[in-house]
Enzyme design. Structure first.
Site, PDB file in Angstrom:
ATOM      1  N   LYS A  78      66.914  -1.702  42.809  1.00  0.00           N
ATOM      2  CA  LYS A  78      66.364  -0.347  42.741  1.00  0.00           C
ATOM      3  C   LYS A  78      67.446   0.596  43.262  1.00  0.00           C
ATOM      4  CE  LYS A  78      64.212   0.132  47.237  1.00  0.00           C
ATOM      5  NZ  LYS A  78      63.027   0.535  47.952  1.00  0.00           N
ATOM      6  N   ASP A 130      72.234 -11.955  65.808  1.00  0.00           N
ATOM      7  CA  ASP A 130      72.300 -12.699  64.553  1.00  0.00           C
ATOM      8  C   ASP A 130      73.135 -13.955  64.761  1.00  0.00           C
ATOM      9  OD1 ASP A 130      71.548 -11.492  61.511  1.00  0.00           O
ATOM     10  OD2 ASP A 130      72.773 -13.308  61.561  1.00  0.00           O
ATOM     11  N   PHE A 158      56.804  -2.164  57.034  1.00  0.00           N
ATOM     12  CA  PHE A 158      56.558  -1.623  55.685  1.00  0.00           C
ATOM     13  C   PHE A 158      57.739  -0.842  55.134  1.00  0.00           C
ATOM     14  CE2 PHE A 158      52.423  -2.191  57.677  1.00  0.00           C
ATOM     15  CZ  PHE A 158      51.786  -2.969  56.723  1.00  0.00           C
ATOM     16  N   CYS A 187      61.408  -8.566  48.592  1.00  0.00           N
ATOM     17  CA  CYS A 187      60.026  -8.645  49.090  1.00  0.00           C
ATOM     18  C   CYS A 187      58.987  -9.011  48.034  1.00  0.00           C
ATOM     19  CB  CYS A 187      59.632  -7.318  49.731  1.00  0.00           C
ATOM     20  SG  CYS A 187      60.506  -7.015  51.257  1.00  0.00           S
TER      21      CYS A 187
HETATM   22  C1  UDX Z   1      58.710  -3.202  49.289  1.00  0.00           C
HETATM   23  C2  UDX Z   1      57.578  -2.327  49.875  1.00  0.00           C
HETATM   24  O1  UDX Z   1      57.551  -1.060  49.216  1.00  0.00           O
HETATM   25  C3  UDX Z   1      57.763  -2.165  51.366  1.00  0.00           C
HETATM   26  O2  UDX Z   1      56.669  -1.437  51.903  1.00  0.00           O
HETATM   27  C4  UDX Z   1      57.848  -3.536  52.020  1.00  0.00           C
HETATM   28  O3  UDX Z   1      58.082  -3.440  53.404  1.00  0.00           O
HETATM   29  C5  UDX Z   1      58.951  -4.363  51.379  1.00  0.00           C
HETATM   30  O4  UDX Z   1      58.751  -4.422  49.967  1.00  0.00           O
HETATM   31  P1  UDX Z   1      61.256  -2.812  48.578  1.00  0.00           P
HETATM   32  O5  UDX Z   1      61.264  -4.237  48.144  1.00  0.00           O
HETATM   33  O6  UDX Z   1      62.410  -2.327  49.392  1.00  0.00           O
HETATM   34  O7  UDX Z   1      59.942  -2.484  49.428  1.00  0.00           O
HETATM   35  O8  UDX Z   1      61.207  -1.885  47.257  1.00  0.00           O
HETATM   36  P2  UDX Z   1      60.134  -0.974  46.483  1.00  0.00           P
HETATM   37  O9  UDX Z   1      60.556   0.436  46.546  1.00  0.00           O
HETATM   38  O10 UDX Z   1      58.751  -1.275  46.880  1.00  0.00           O
HETATM   39  O11 UDX Z   1      60.373  -1.463  44.970  1.00  0.00           O
HETATM   40  C6  UDX Z   1      60.120  -2.810  44.578  1.00  0.00           C
HETATM   41  C7  UDX Z   1      60.435  -3.029  43.107  1.00  0.00           C
HETATM   42  O12 UDX Z   1      59.472  -2.383  42.282  1.00  0.00           O
HETATM   43  C8  UDX Z   1      61.785  -2.452  42.657  1.00  0.00           C
HETATM   44  O13 UDX Z   1      62.426  -3.407  41.819  1.00  0.00           O
HETATM   45  C9  UDX Z   1      61.422  -1.194  41.898  1.00  0.00           C
HETATM   46  O14 UDX Z   1      62.376  -0.857  40.916  1.00  0.00           O
HETATM   47  C10 UDX Z   1      60.095  -1.599  41.274  1.00  0.00           C
HETATM   48  N1  UDX Z   1      59.211  -0.456  40.953  1.00  0.00           N
HETATM   49  C11 UDX Z   1      58.738   0.352  41.954  1.00  0.00           C
HETATM   50  C12 UDX Z   1      58.810  -0.229  39.627  1.00  0.00           C
HETATM   51  O15 UDX Z   1      59.212  -0.947  38.706  1.00  0.00           O
HETATM   52  N2  UDX Z   1      57.936   0.803  39.359  1.00  0.00           N
HETATM   53  C13 UDX Z   1      57.449   1.616  40.328  1.00  0.00           C
HETATM   54  O16 UDX Z   1      56.652   2.512  39.999  1.00  0.00           O
HETATM   55  C14 UDX Z   1      57.873   1.395  41.672  1.00  0.00           C
END
Ligand code: UDX
Length: 459
Positions: free
Chosen positions: A348, A32, A153, A292
């Site tokens: 989250k 880094d 992912f 993401c």
């Molecule tokens: C996401 C993808 O899941 C992952 O595969 C990719 O590599 C990176 O982006 P991440 O951003 O860590 O991962 O979180 P994720 O668990 O996907 O949740 C994303 C957002 O959606 C969160 O703010 C979560 O609270 C929200 N969410 C998720 C909902 O509001 N409802 C749901 O049913 C699921």
């Protein structure tokens, strides 16, 4: 092990991948440019909260297989595989900022040895791989290298779990030999995972599974996708865009549920039982945030525009998402004089990350509207302070947060909030209303305790 690996970028993806690959015997340089991050990693821990990661970092350092470094000169010339795991934030117009991507590629071109494989794990717009190949060739025309797109992912909060129990492996590029090398590296993780006790992580995984439908077993071989470079690049953003779309879709239905007294959780449960649709990512609530979804969706809309393709579906998903915080606030009496307790600030549960967190957006909007707000989060207070309106009252635990408030909002569904003793919380808080902005609380129980329960599409 046959390969020495360098991983450029020590974020959620880079450090997790580096630590786990070091645990199965590869010599891995984790690089880094931020000295503070490298200094913390050198002490045997991660600089962000991610379940199980500290153990892997500590063991990696002890074994000598994980080498944190600021130096490209020390690491890249020794490596036959170099992963790029740098950030790709979005520009103000929604397009992807590829500054770090190209500077990592430049370092590779400068120091790589002949025959090295350059593996792109960062999420980049389709077409970027070809540009990078050209860029490296221009920087050093006699370098023999190959380029592989290997989108990641893993999700935050379950990064270690997702790397051990890899969901699917996508590799794209022109050189079959290099694709094979990358496949072999990740299949070795599976071999090790099957034989090890990760009960600590598996416990969490079981909880996480109930939240998001994640699995807890390994079935690597059935989930390998070998494809061309451009398709691999597009698989990642398309997957994230579709998941974001599912959530925004659920949120649109939630608005109708509120008007008709249906319960969106019941609706989506029934809908999700259809295998063609699936249950996961249909939880309505405050909407999606994080490092993401927001940037991947805006990046997709932006690259499509460059190719004269409109994405009205994704634009609608963004609009629905943007309105969710205001929608939740509309459930509160604008003249409320008592304080509001907001539980949860990270985007989250399971992470200290507050990037584009819907909870932070909600808190700042509440303050803007003249409400008095108290907040608490189990892991992200330090990171959240930088993003929160200074008028917010910070607290150190659930009890402090809810004491003497009129309304409690569950903004991030941390397990400790869901499992809390809500009867006691009702007593100390004196709050009449609970707003379950993540639809995860037991509605009937809340009503029995004496709360007026308001979910999102669930009353
Ligand atoms: C996401 C993808 O899941 C992952 O595969 C990719 O590599 C990176 O982006 P991440 O951003 O860590 O991962 O979180 P994720 O668990 O996907 O949740 C994303 C957002 O959606 C969160 O703010 C979560 O609270 C929200 N969410 C998720 C909902 O509001 N409802 C749901 O049913 C699921």
């Amino acid at each position: 092990m046959e390969h020495t690996i360098s991983i450029i970028g020590t974020g959620y993806v880079g450090l997790t991948t580096a630590a786990i690959l070091s645990s199965i015997g590869y010599k891995v340089y984790t690089i880094d440019i931020d000295e503070k991050k490298i200094d913390i990693i050198k002490t045997g821990k991660s600089y962000f909260h991610e379940l199980g990661l500290d153990e892997f970092v500590e063991n990696g350092l002890k074994s000598g297989n994980l080498i944190p470094t600021l130096s490209y000169e020390e690491s890249i010339p020794n490596s036959d595989i170099v992963f790029s795991c740098v950030g790709t934030p979005d520009n103000s117009d929604g397009s992807s900022n590829l500054e770090y991507i190209f500077s990592a590629a430049e370092s590779f071109s400068k120091y790589a040895k002949d025959g090295a494989v350059y593996v792109q794990k960062s999420t980049v717009p389709v077409g970027t791989g070809r540009k990078i190949i050209k860029f490296i060739n221009e920087k050093k025309h006699d370098l023999e290298f190959s380029y592989v797109s290997n989108p990641e992912f893993l999700a935050e909060g379950s990064a270690v779990h997702d790397t051990l129990f890899i969901d699917r492996l996508v590799v794209g590029g022109d050189d079959k030999n290099s694709l094979e090398k990358i496949k072999n590296i990740f299949s070795k993780i599976e071999e090790q995972t099957v034989n090890k006790d990760f009960s600590n992580i598996a416990d969490y995984a079981t909880f996480y599974k109930t939240l998001s439908g994640k699995r807890t077993s390994v079935e690597f071989n059935s989930k390998v996708v070998e494809t061309d470079l451009e398709s691999a690049e597009l698989i990642k953003v398309t997957a994230n865009a579709f998941l974001a779309l599912k959530i925004s879709f659920a949120n649109s239905i939630a608005l109708l549920c509120d008007k008709t007294h249906a319960d969106v959780n019941n609706v989506m449960n029934g809908v999700g039982l259809d295998d063609r649709i699936g249950k996961s990512f249909l939880y309505a609530g405050l909407g999606w945030g994080g490092g993401c979804f927001p940037k991947d969706v805006s990046g997709l809309i932006s690259i499509a525009k460059i190719h004269d393709v409109e994405m009205p579906i994704m634009e609608a998903a963004v609009n629905v998402n943007n309105d969710m915080a205001d929608y939740v606030i509309s459930k509160i009496d604008p003249n409320l004089t008592e304080k509001i307790a907001v539980l949860g600030l990270s985007f989250k549960p399971g992470t200290s990350d507050v990037r584009r967190s819907p909870s932070i957006k909600l808190v700042n909007k509440l303050i803007e509207k003249g409400h008095k707000v108290k907040v608490y989060d189990p892991k992200s207070m330090d990171e959240a302070i930088k993003e929160l309106d200074p008028q917010v009252e910070l607290t150190e635990n659930i009890d402090q947060c809810v004491t003497n408030t009129g309304v409690i909002i569950l903004a991030t569904e941390w397990k400790e909030f869901i499992d809390a003793d809500w009867k006691r919380i009702k007593e100390i808080s004196k709050a009449k209303i609970i707003i379950d902005a993540r639809n995860r609380l037991d509605k009937e129980n809340m009503k029995e305790i004496g709360f007026e329960y308001k979910g999102v599409g669930r009353d």
